[in-house]
Design an enzyme around this catalytic site. Structure first.
Site, PDB file in Angstrom:
ATOM      1  N   ASP A 144      -1.619  -0.987   6.017  1.00 25.14           N
ATOM      2  CA  ASP A 144      -1.618  -0.368   7.401  1.00 25.14           C
ATOM      3  C   ASP A 144      -3.057  -0.037   7.773  1.00 25.14           C
ATOM      4  OD1 ASP A 144      -2.238   1.805   5.367  1.00 25.14           O
ATOM      5  OD2 ASP A 144      -2.218   3.141   6.941  1.00 25.14           O
TER       6      ASP A 144
ATOM      7  N   ASP B 279       0.769  -1.318   0.004  1.00 28.38           N
ATOM      8  CA  ASP B 279      -0.103  -0.102  -0.003  1.00 28.38           C
ATOM      9  C   ASP B 279       1.064   1.251   0.135  1.00 28.38           C
ATOM     10  OD1 ASP B 279      -2.175   1.534   0.553  1.00 28.38           O
ATOM     11  OD2 ASP B 279      -1.642   1.805   2.564  1.00 28.38           O
TER      12      ASP B 279
END
Length: 220
Positions: free
Chosen positions: A170, A9
């Site tokens: 995350d 990400d």
């Protein structure tokens, strides 16, 4: 299982883009006569793509935007954000060294709900563009995270089965996407999520990127 690639990400995982994101959001608010948001408040709006970010920014002021009005605000926001996307954005500590080391043995990619072109610009500007083989953004033409489609698209472009890929993120969005895709997922503790990393139900939780070698060893 033998991991051959890692998919990162971007915002909150690989890069700390919050200062640039918050400035663009607050320029959009100012253009509409609304008060600015605290930087940390913007963090909770990030992760589900630009339209959702814009909707949340207005909704925090009690303003609901949708349809053509939302489309216009998204265009305005991108006009504020894209020229400054690399001005204050930085790699998180230890990310650069680990990316360069991992690239010696693994294929690396970025999967983010923000547009692909500006995402590629960010990784290039931060000196890790050569290591990132594939960048898939929210404008890729498939359903964005938390759906699994973007991760499947990354794996396809890497030429690998999903079983050979590890997702690193995350947020709950990243975990949900990876689990729906049938891909193992590790999360970092420093990201933009309001939910503590240890409660995201990821396969692995790390303080930072220095935890990746241990995760990969467990998956070999």
């Amino acid at each position: 299982m033998s991991i051959r690639a890692l998919i990162f990400d971007l915002d909150g995982t690989l890069v700390d883009s919050l200062p640039d994101l918050a400035e663009a959001v607050n320029d959009l608010m100012a253009a509409n006569g609304l008060a600015p948001h605290a930087t940390r408040a913007v963090a909770s709006m990030v992760g589900k793509g630009v339209p959702v970010l814009v909707q949340k920014a207005f909704a925090a002021h009690g303003v609901i935007v949708a349809g053509e009005v939302l489309d216009a605000h998204v265009k305005t926001y991108l006009g504020f954000y894209e020229p400054r996307a690399t001005r204050l954005t930085r790699l998180f500590p230890h990310a650069a060294d680990m990316v360069k080391e991992l690239a010696k043995s693994y294929r690396l990619a970025v999967c983010t709900n923000k547009p692909a072109a500006v995402s590629r610009e960010i990784v290039d500007s931060l000196g890790i563009g050569a290591e990132i083989a594939v960048v898939v953004g929210g404008d890729s033409g498939v359903t964005p995270k938390p759906a699994p489609d973007m991760l499947w698209l990354v794996a396809e472009r890497l030429g690998l089965p999903k079983e050979d890929v590890l997702m690193v993120g995350d947020s709950a969005n990243d975990v949900a996407s990876a689990k729906a895709a049938g891909i193992k997922v590790a999360v970092v503790r420093y990201g933009y999520t309001d939910i503590p990393a240890d409660e995201l139900k990821a396969d692995f939780v790390m303080d930072d990127f220095r935890g990746l070698p241990a995760v990969l060893e467990k998956l070999q």
